[in-house]
Design a protein around this motif. Structure first.
Motif, mmCIF file in Angstrom:
data_model
loop_
_atom_site.group_PDB
_atom_site.id
_atom_site.type_symbol
_atom_site.label_atom_id
_atom_site.label_comp_id
_atom_site.label_asym_id
_atom_site.label_seq_id
_atom_site.Cartn_x
_atom_site.Cartn_y
_atom_site.Cartn_z
ATOM 1 N N TYR A 62 0.886 -1.151 0.000
ATOM 2 C CA TYR A 62 0.000 0.000 0.000
ATOM 3 C C TYR A 62 0.931 1.210 0.000
ATOM 4 O O TYR A 62 1.799 1.329 0.867
ATOM 5 N N LEU A 63 0.775 2.097 -0.972
ATOM 6 C CA LEU A 63 1.654 3.263 -1.084
ATOM 7 C C LEU A 63 1.119 4.407 -0.233
ATOM 8 O O LEU A 63 0.025 4.920 -0.483
ATOM 9 N N LEU A 64 1.885 4.790 0.788
ATOM 10 C CA LEU A 64 1.516 5.902 1.665
ATOM 11 C C LEU A 64 1.955 7.242 1.074
ATOM 12 O O LEU A 64 1.196 8.203 1.078
ATOM 13 N N GLU A 65 3.200 7.295 0.607
ATOM 14 C CA GLU A 65 3.776 8.518 0.045
ATOM 15 C C GLU A 65 4.693 8.165 -1.114
ATOM 16 O O GLU A 65 5.347 7.131 -1.094
ATOM 17 N N GLY A 66 4.759 9.059 -2.097
ATOM 18 C CA GLY A 66 5.674 8.892 -3.217
ATOM 19 C C GLY A 66 4.966 8.401 -4.463
ATOM 20 O O GLY A 66 3.730 8.435 -4.560
ATOM 21 N N GLU A 67 5.772 7.951 -5.422
ATOM 22 C CA GLU A 67 5.277 7.419 -6.692
ATOM 23 C C GLU A 67 6.090 6.199 -7.061
ATOM 24 O O GLU A 67 7.303 6.192 -6.929
ATOM 25 N N VAL A 68 5.401 5.176 -7.536
ATOM 26 C CA VAL A 68 6.055 3.937 -7.968
ATOM 27 C C VAL A 68 5.682 3.680 -9.417
ATOM 28 O O VAL A 68 4.516 3.802 -9.795
ATOM 29 N N THR A 69 6.668 3.346 -10.227
ATOM 30 C CA THR A 69 6.446 3.014 -11.625
ATOM 31 C C THR A 69 6.480 1.509 -11.790
ATOM 32 O O THR A 69 7.380 0.845 -11.285
ATOM 33 N N LEU A 70 5.475 0.961 -12.493
ATOM 34 C CA LEU A 70 5.448 -0.459 -12.827
ATOM 35 C C LEU A 70 5.774 -0.602 -14.303
ATOM 36 O O LEU A 70 5.119 0.018 -15.154
ATOM 37 N N VAL A 71 6.784 -1.414 -14.602
ATOM 38 C CA VAL A 71 7.271 -1.594 -15.960
ATOM 39 C C VAL A 71 7.297 -3.087 -16.289
ATOM 40 O O VAL A 71 7.793 -3.884 -15.497
ATOM 41 N N ALA A 72 6.732 -3.466 -17.441
ATOM 42 C CA ALA A 72 6.759 -4.857 -17.898
ATOM 43 C C ALA A 72 7.308 -4.891 -19.320
ATOM 44 O O ALA A 72 6.878 -4.121 -20.175
ATOM 45 N N LYS A 73 8.259 -5.773 -19.531
ATOM 46 C CA LYS A 73 8.888 -5.914 -20.854
ATOM 47 C C LYS A 73 9.352 -4.571 -21.393
ATOM 48 O O LYS A 73 9.208 -4.268 -22.576
ATOM 49 N N GLY A 74 9.892 -3.738 -20.501
ATOM 50 C CA GLY A 74 10.436 -2.450 -20.896
ATOM 51 C C GLY A 74 9.416 -1.356 -21.150
ATOM 52 O O GLY A 74 9.777 -0.254 -21.539
ATOM 53 N N LYS A 75 8.128 -1.644 -20.932
ATOM 54 C CA LYS A 75 7.082 -0.644 -21.176
ATOM 55 C C LYS A 75 6.389 -0.269 -19.873
ATOM 56 O O LYS A 75 6.146 -1.127 -19.021
ATOM 57 N N LEU A 76 6.046 1.010 -19.762
ATOM 58 C CA LEU A 76 5.325 1.488 -18.598
ATOM 59 C C LEU A 76 3.947 0.840 -18.547
ATOM 60 O O LEU A 76 3.194 0.891 -19.525
ATOM 61 N N VAL A 77 3.622 0.216 -17.421
ATOM 62 C CA VAL A 77 2.314 -0.397 -17.229
ATOM 63 C C VAL A 77 1.388 0.613 -16.565
ATOM 64 O O VAL A 77 0.295 0.872 -17.028
ATOM 65 N N ARG A 78 1.863 1.183 -15.463
ATOM 66 C CA ARG A 78 1.110 2.229 -14.773
ATOM 67 C C ARG A 78 1.984 2.864 -13.713
ATOM 68 O O ARG A 78 3.024 2.326 -13.338
ATOM 69 N N THR A 79 1.525 4.008 -13.243
ATOM 70 C CA THR A 79 2.182 4.690 -12.140
ATOM 71 C C THR A 79 1.280 4.570 -10.922
ATOM 72 O O THR A 79 0.092 4.871 -10.990
ATOM 73 N N VAL A 80 1.848 4.099 -9.833
ATOM 74 C CA VAL A 80 1.109 3.928 -8.585
ATOM 75 C C VAL A 80 1.227 5.222 -7.792
ATOM 76 O O VAL A 80 2.317 5.762 -7.620
ATOM 77 N N MET A 81 0.093 5.697 -7.319
ATOM 78 C CA MET A 81 0.027 6.938 -6.556
ATOM 79 C C MET A 81 -0.375 6.617 -5.111
ATOM 80 O O MET A 81 -0.901 5.534 -4.838
ATOM 81 N N PRO A 82 -0.149 7.546 -4.174
ATOM 82 C CA PRO A 82 -0.528 7.301 -2.783
ATOM 83 C C PRO A 82 -1.996 6.875 -2.659
ATOM 84 O O PRO A 82 -2.874 7.393 -3.350
ATOM 85 N N GLY A 83 -2.216 5.886 -1.795
ATOM 86 C CA GLY A 83 -3.558 5.346 -1.581
ATOM 87 C C GLY A 83 -3.857 4.123 -2.428
ATOM 88 O O GLY A 83 -4.886 3.491 -2.264
ATOM 89 N N GLN A 84 -2.931 3.786 -3.330
ATOM 90 C CA GLN A 84 -3.136 2.621 -4.193
ATOM 91 C C GLN A 84 -2.299 1.441 -3.715
ATOM 92 O O GLN A 84 -1.300 1.608 -3.023
ATOM 93 N N ILE A 85 -2.727 0.246 -4.122
ATOM 94 C CA ILE A 85 -1.983 -0.969 -3.796
ATOM 95 C C ILE A 85 -1.294 -1.484 -5.053
ATOM 96 O O ILE A 85 -1.725 -1.200 -6.165
ATOM 97 N N PHE A 86 -0.225 -2.239 -4.847
ATOM 98 C CA PHE A 86 0.475 -2.862 -5.975
ATOM 99 C C PHE A 86 1.188 -4.110 -5.485
ATOM 100 O O PHE A 86 1.390 -4.296 -4.296
ATOM 101 N N GLY A 87 1.505 -4.980 -6.438
ATOM 102 C CA GLY A 87 2.187 -6.221 -6.104
ATOM 103 C C GLY A 87 1.255 -7.326 -5.651
ATOM 104 O O GLY A 87 1.694 -8.384 -5.218
ATOM 105 N N GLU A 88 -0.056 -7.097 -5.799
ATOM 106 C CA GLU A 88 -1.027 -8.072 -5.284
ATOM 107 C C GLU A 88 -1.134 -9.326 -6.128
ATOM 108 O O GLU A 88 -1.438 -10.395 -5.615
#
Length: 147
Positions: free
Chosen positions: A62-88
């Motif tokens: 769960y992202l509290l602060e900051g920004e996380v970039t998700l990249v697959a096969k060298g392409k941007l998948v999405r940017t995770v913003m505070p309040g979002q979950i990732f890695g599920e």
């Protein structure tokens, strides 16, 4: 054979709850661990798989602060913003990671490993429905970009 009664209105379908950041935060706080991630750090890598032998687990975040970039096969998948979950995906399916997560800025997250996820679900099983709804929405989005 039973006859159907069409004179009564149809029941409304049961709808899964929409993603609610406050509910997710409460869920992650119930069993997760806060972590600080410096800008540019790799949180997890594409195709990485948990290993009991190396005591490595598939965490979800769960992202509290900051920004996380998700990249697959060298392409941007999405940017995770505070309040979002990732890695599920990997945490729930025990499959290899489908993307690489990189902290675009310094981040604060709450991480749940396998054991913490089970513990949190025991306390708040209704979160599983919201999580499943989120995962289905992401899957539909991915499929829509493929057609």
């Amino acid at each position: 054979m039973e006859e159907l009664d069409f004179s009564k209105p149809a029941r409304e379908p049961v709808r899964a709850p929409a993603y609610d950041p406050a509910v997710a935060l409460e869920f992650f706080r119930s069993a997760g661990k806060r972590e600080e991630v410096p800008a540019g750090a790799r949180i997890f890598s594409e195709n990485e798989k948990a290993s009991r032998f190396f005591l490595q687990s598939n965490k979800m975040y769960y992202l509290l602060e900051g920004e996380v970039t998700l990249v697959a096969k060298g392409k941007l998948v999405r940017t995770v913003m505070p309040g979002q979950i990732f890695g599920e995906w990997a945490a729930v399916s025990e499959a290899p990671r489908s993307a690489t997560a990189i902290a675009r800025t310094a981040c604060r997250v709450i991480a749940l490993d396998d054991k913490a996820l089970r513990s949190a679900l025991a306390k708040k099983p209704e979160f599983a429905i919201m999580l499943l709804s989120t995962m289905i929405g992401r899957l539909r989005g991915m499929l829509a970009t493929m057609t």
